[in-house]
Scaffold this motif. Structure first.
Motif, PDB file in Angstrom:
ATOM      1  N   GLY A   1      36.691  39.500  44.099  1.00  0.00           N
ATOM      2  CA  GLY A   1      37.940  40.231  44.136  1.00  0.00           C
ATOM      3  C   GLY A   1      37.859  41.500  43.298  1.00  0.00           C
ATOM      4  N   MET A   2      38.944  42.239  43.294  1.00  0.00           N
ATOM      5  CA  MET A   2      38.995  43.513  42.587  1.00  0.00           C
ATOM      6  C   MET A   2      38.691  43.377  41.106  1.00  0.00           C
ATOM      7  SD  MET A   2      39.234  46.643  43.035  1.00  0.00           S
ATOM      8  CE  MET A   2      38.890  47.742  41.676  1.00  0.00           C
ATOM      9  N   GLN A   3      39.015  42.241  40.502  1.00  0.00           N
ATOM     10  CA  GLN A   3      38.765  42.080  39.068  1.00  0.00           C
ATOM     11  C   GLN A   3      37.282  42.245  38.735  1.00  0.00           C
ATOM     12  OE1 GLN A   3      39.800  39.669  41.087  1.00  0.00           O
ATOM     13  NE2 GLN A   3      38.553  37.855  40.785  1.00  0.00           N
ATOM     14  N   PHE A   4      36.399  41.943  39.670  1.00  0.00           N
ATOM     15  CA  PHE A   4      34.961  42.104  39.457  1.00  0.00           C
ATOM     16  C   PHE A   4      34.602  43.581  39.314  1.00  0.00           C
ATOM     17  CE2 PHE A   4      30.619  42.687  41.030  1.00  0.00           C
ATOM     18  CZ  PHE A   4      29.931  41.751  40.283  1.00  0.00           C
ATOM     19  N   PHE A   5      35.337  44.441  39.997  1.00  0.00           N
ATOM     20  CA  PHE A   5      35.034  45.876  40.027  1.00  0.00           C
ATOM     21  C   PHE A   5      35.914  46.689  39.073  1.00  0.00           C
ATOM     22  CE2 PHE A   5      34.285  43.902  44.168  1.00  0.00           C
ATOM     23  CZ  PHE A   5      32.916  44.093  44.276  1.00  0.00           C
TER      24      PHE A   5
END
Length: 65
Positions: free
Chosen positions: A33-37
């Protein structure tokens, strides 16, 4: 998230572009998900090359950030 963090602190533009490319490939898997990026949001776009900005734009579309 480690690769995202490494891309943020990378001082070599060529390596940073490669890291952003790898993040793009990872994002295509749909496994993260976006939290990884999230860390790449802190990059100063004014200091980046055109292709680096394009990678970031594509990654930001994941979460419509």
């Amino acid at each position: 998230m480690t690769l995202s963090t490494i891309a943020v602190v990378e001082s070599d533009p060529g390596c940073r572009e490669d890291e952003l490319h790898a993040l793009g490939e990872i994002s295509d898997t749909g496994l993260f998900g976006m939290q990884f990026f999230e860390p790449i949001k802190s990059l100063d776009r004014r200091e980046l090359g055109v292709s680096e900005r394009e990678y970031i734009d594509a990654l930001m579309e994941i979460g419509d950030c």
